[in-house]
Design a protein around this motif. Structure first.
Motif, PDB file in Angstrom:
ATOM      1  N   VAL A 135      -8.191 -36.514 -40.058  1.00 31.44           N
ATOM      2  CA  VAL A 135      -9.453 -36.640 -39.322  1.00 31.44           C
ATOM      3  C   VAL A 135     -10.650 -36.284 -40.202  1.00 31.44           C
ATOM      4  N   VAL A 136     -10.690 -35.061 -40.696  1.00 33.40           N
ATOM      5  CA  VAL A 136     -11.889 -34.550 -41.361  1.00 33.40           C
ATOM      6  C   VAL A 136     -12.264 -35.384 -42.585  1.00 33.40           C
ATOM      7  N   VAL A 137     -11.368 -35.463 -43.549  1.00 31.52           N
ATOM      8  CA  VAL A 137     -11.723 -36.154 -44.794  1.00 31.52           C
ATOM      9  C   VAL A 137     -11.851 -37.665 -44.603  1.00 31.52           C
ATOM     10  N   PRO A 138     -10.927 -38.339 -43.921  1.00 35.11           N
ATOM     11  CA  PRO A 138     -11.079 -39.796 -43.818  1.00 35.11           C
ATOM     12  C   PRO A 138     -12.138 -40.262 -42.821  1.00 35.11           C
ATOM     13  N   SER A 139     -12.472 -39.453 -41.812  1.00 32.17           N
ATOM     14  CA  SER A 139     -13.329 -39.942 -40.731  1.00 32.17           C
ATOM     15  C   SER A 139     -14.695 -39.284 -40.633  1.00 32.17           C
ATOM     16  N   LEU A 140     -14.868 -38.116 -41.249  1.00 32.52           N
ATOM     17  CA  LEU A 140     -16.132 -37.392 -41.127  1.00 32.52           C
ATOM     18  C   LEU A 140     -16.822 -37.309 -42.482  1.00 32.52           C
ATOM     19  N   GLU A 141     -18.105 -37.031 -42.467  1.00 31.51           N
ATOM     20  CA  GLU A 141     -18.877 -36.920 -43.699  1.00 31.51           C
ATOM     21  C   GLU A 141     -18.590 -35.547 -44.317  1.00 31.51           C
ATOM     22  N   THR A 142     -17.620 -35.532 -45.209  1.00 34.01           N
ATOM     23  CA  THR A 142     -17.089 -34.287 -45.769  1.00 34.01           C
ATOM     24  C   THR A 142     -17.449 -34.186 -47.245  1.00 34.01           C
ATOM     25  N   TYR A 143     -17.886 -32.990 -47.635  1.00 39.11           N
ATOM     26  CA  TYR A 143     -18.235 -32.701 -49.022  1.00 39.11           C
ATOM     27  C   TYR A 143     -17.424 -31.510 -49.496  1.00 39.11           C
ATOM     28  N   VAL A 144     -17.129 -31.494 -50.782  1.00 43.94           N
ATOM     29  CA  VAL A 144     -16.446 -30.353 -51.378  1.00 43.94           C
ATOM     30  C   VAL A 144     -17.273 -29.831 -52.542  1.00 43.94           C
ATOM     31  N   ALA A 145     -17.130 -28.530 -52.785  1.00 42.67           N
ATOM     32  CA  ALA A 145     -17.655 -27.901 -53.992  1.00 42.67           C
ATOM     33  C   ALA A 145     -16.464 -27.699 -54.904  1.00 42.67           C
ATOM     34  N   VAL A 146     -16.550 -28.261 -56.098  1.00 42.55           N
ATOM     35  CA  VAL A 146     -15.475 -28.135 -57.069  1.00 42.55           C
ATOM     36  C   VAL A 146     -16.019 -27.337 -58.251  1.00 42.55           C
ATOM     37  N   VAL A 147     -15.337 -26.243 -58.567  1.00 40.40           N
ATOM     38  CA  VAL A 147     -15.750 -25.364 -59.657  1.00 40.40           C
ATOM     39  C   VAL A 147     -14.638 -25.357 -60.698  1.00 40.40           C
ATOM     40  N   ASP A 148     -14.969 -25.857 -61.882  1.00 42.74           N
ATOM     41  CA  ASP A 148     -13.988 -25.941 -62.963  1.00 42.74           C
ATOM     42  C   ASP A 148     -12.663 -26.543 -62.491  1.00 42.74           C
ATOM     43  N   GLY A 149     -12.768 -27.614 -61.679  1.00 37.10           N
ATOM     44  CA  GLY A 149     -11.592 -28.340 -61.226  1.00 37.10           C
ATOM     45  C   GLY A 149     -10.922 -27.799 -59.972  1.00 37.10           C
ATOM     46  N   GLU A 150     -11.385 -26.672 -59.451  1.00 41.37           N
ATOM     47  CA  GLU A 150     -10.788 -26.064 -58.251  1.00 41.37           C
ATOM     48  C   GLU A 150     -11.728 -26.206 -57.062  1.00 41.37           C
ATOM     49  N   THR A 151     -11.188 -26.532 -55.894  1.00 40.19           N
ATOM     50  CA  THR A 151     -12.002 -26.629 -54.685  1.00 40.19           C
ATOM     51  C   THR A 151     -12.392 -25.227 -54.236  1.00 40.19           C
ATOM     52  N   ALA A 152     -13.708 -25.009 -54.125  1.00 37.65           N
ATOM     53  CA  ALA A 152     -14.232 -23.688 -53.777  1.00 37.65           C
ATOM     54  C   ALA A 152     -14.969 -23.683 -52.444  1.00 37.65           C
ATOM     55  N   GLY A 153     -15.231 -24.867 -51.873  1.00 33.64           N
ATOM     56  CA  GLY A 153     -15.946 -24.920 -50.610  1.00 33.64           C
ATOM     57  C   GLY A 153     -15.825 -26.283 -49.969  1.00 33.64           C
ATOM     58  N   VAL A 154     -16.111 -26.310 -48.666  1.00 30.56           N
ATOM     59  CA  VAL A 154     -16.074 -27.557 -47.907  1.00 30.56           C
ATOM     60  C   VAL A 154     -17.190 -27.530 -46.865  1.00 30.56           C
ATOM     61  N   MET A 155     -17.843 -28.678 -46.693  1.00 29.58           N
ATOM     62  CA  MET A 155     -18.904 -28.823 -45.699  1.00 29.58           C
ATOM     63  C   MET A 155     -18.706 -30.158 -44.995  1.00 29.58           C
ATOM     64  N   VAL A 156     -18.910 -30.153 -43.676  1.00 36.13           N
ATOM     65  CA  VAL A 156     -18.777 -31.374 -42.882  1.00 36.13           C
ATOM     66  C   VAL A 156     -20.048 -31.565 -42.068  1.00 36.13           C
ATOM     67  N   LEU A 157     -20.613 -32.758 -42.170  1.00 37.12           N
ATOM     68  CA  LEU A 157     -21.782 -33.138 -41.374  1.00 37.12           C
ATOM     69  C   LEU A 157     -21.356 -34.197 -40.365  1.00 37.12           C
ATOM     70  N   GLU A 158     -21.967 -34.131 -39.190  1.00 30.99           N
ATOM     71  CA  GLU A 158     -21.705 -35.126 -38.152  1.00 30.99           C
ATOM     72  C   GLU A 158     -23.017 -35.544 -37.524  1.00 30.99           C
ATOM     73  N   GLY A 159     -23.093 -36.793 -37.098  1.00 28.30           N
ATOM     74  CA  GLY A 159     -24.258 -37.281 -36.378  1.00 28.30           C
ATOM     75  C   GLY A 159     -25.478 -37.445 -37.257  1.00 28.30           C
ATOM     76  N   ALA A 160     -26.575 -37.847 -36.610  1.00 27.41           N
ATOM     77  CA  ALA A 160     -27.831 -38.081 -37.317  1.00 27.41           C
ATOM     78  C   ALA A 160     -28.988 -37.776 -36.380  1.00 27.41           C
ATOM     79  N   GLY A 161     -30.167 -37.773 -36.933  1.00 23.11           N
ATOM     80  CA  GLY A 161     -31.361 -37.533 -36.135  1.00 23.11           C
ATOM     81  C   GLY A 161     -31.296 -36.186 -35.439  1.00 23.11           C
ATOM     82  N   ALA A 162     -31.759 -36.154 -34.199  1.00 28.18           N
ATOM     83  CA  ALA A 162     -31.822 -34.901 -33.439  1.00 28.18           C
ATOM     84  C   ALA A 162     -30.437 -34.346 -33.121  1.00 28.18           C
ATOM     85  N   ASP A 163     -29.413 -35.183 -33.239  1.00 29.53           N
ATOM     86  CA  ASP A 163     -28.051 -34.740 -32.931  1.00 29.53           C
ATOM     87  C   ASP A 163     -27.250 -34.338 -34.166  1.00 29.53           C
ATOM     88  N   ALA A 164     -27.884 -34.268 -35.327  1.00 29.97           N
ATOM     89  CA  ALA A 164     -27.161 -33.938 -36.559  1.00 29.97           C
ATOM     90  C   ALA A 164     -26.565 -32.536 -36.470  1.00 29.97           C
TER      91      ALA A 164
END
Length: 154
Positions: A49-78
């Motif tokens: 669900v999250v990675v294939p269907s939602l606007e998901t970002y990762v923080a990669v530090v020296d090749g290792e995943t250090a964080g994840v952020m997911v955004l949904e919607g737009a405008g006033a509903d973001a």
């Protein structure tokens, strides 16, 4: 030499590492809050669900995943739906970079939920201009934990 930090859109291969960041971060930041789903359910949710269907970002530090952020919607509903950092990366600027990216991608404003017990997150979001607009007793969330709704408007 400072580590190389890259914030980028998540790809299929990022689902597993992103789920692990979520699990580790949740357990470190919210030890008193029960998780509504097992580790394997969370891993499946990220993979299917999250990675294939939602606007998901990762923080990669020296090749290792250090964080994840997911955004949904737009405008006033973001919605800033998820923001989790590996425990060893909290307080080192990754969250600031994620919030800046979220504001850049959703310049009309953002909303988010966090648990009331997560005072560190509350201070973080307030420092970034988010304002508490609603508090609940948690009856509407899966964890049944009192939460708070924040909003940021430019």
């Amino acid at each position: 030499m400072a580590p190389e930090v890259v914030l980028r859109r998540a790809e299929e291969a990022d689902a597993g590492p992103a789920a692990e960041v979520y699990l580790r971060s949740y357990d470190a930041a919210l030890p008193t809050v029960r998780r509504a789903h097992t580790d394997d359910e969370v891993r499946g949710w990220f993979a299917h669900v999250v990675v294939p269907s939602l606007e998901t970002y990762v923080a990669v530090v020296d090749g290792e995943t250090a964080g994840v952020m997911v955004l949904e919607g737009a405008g006033a509903d973001a919605e800033l739906a998820q923001l989790y950092l590996a425990p060893e990366w909290r307080g080192r600027g990754l969250g600031d970079r994620f919030v800046a990216l979220a504001k850049e991608l959703r310049p009309e404003g953002l909303r988010l939920w966090t648990f009331q017990v997560n005072e560190r997150a509350a201070r973080f979001y307030e420092r970034h201009g988010f304002v508490a607009v609603e508090r609940t007793d948690g009856a509407a969330n899966e964890e049944r934990e009192p939460d708070v709704r924040y909003a940021w408007r430019p």
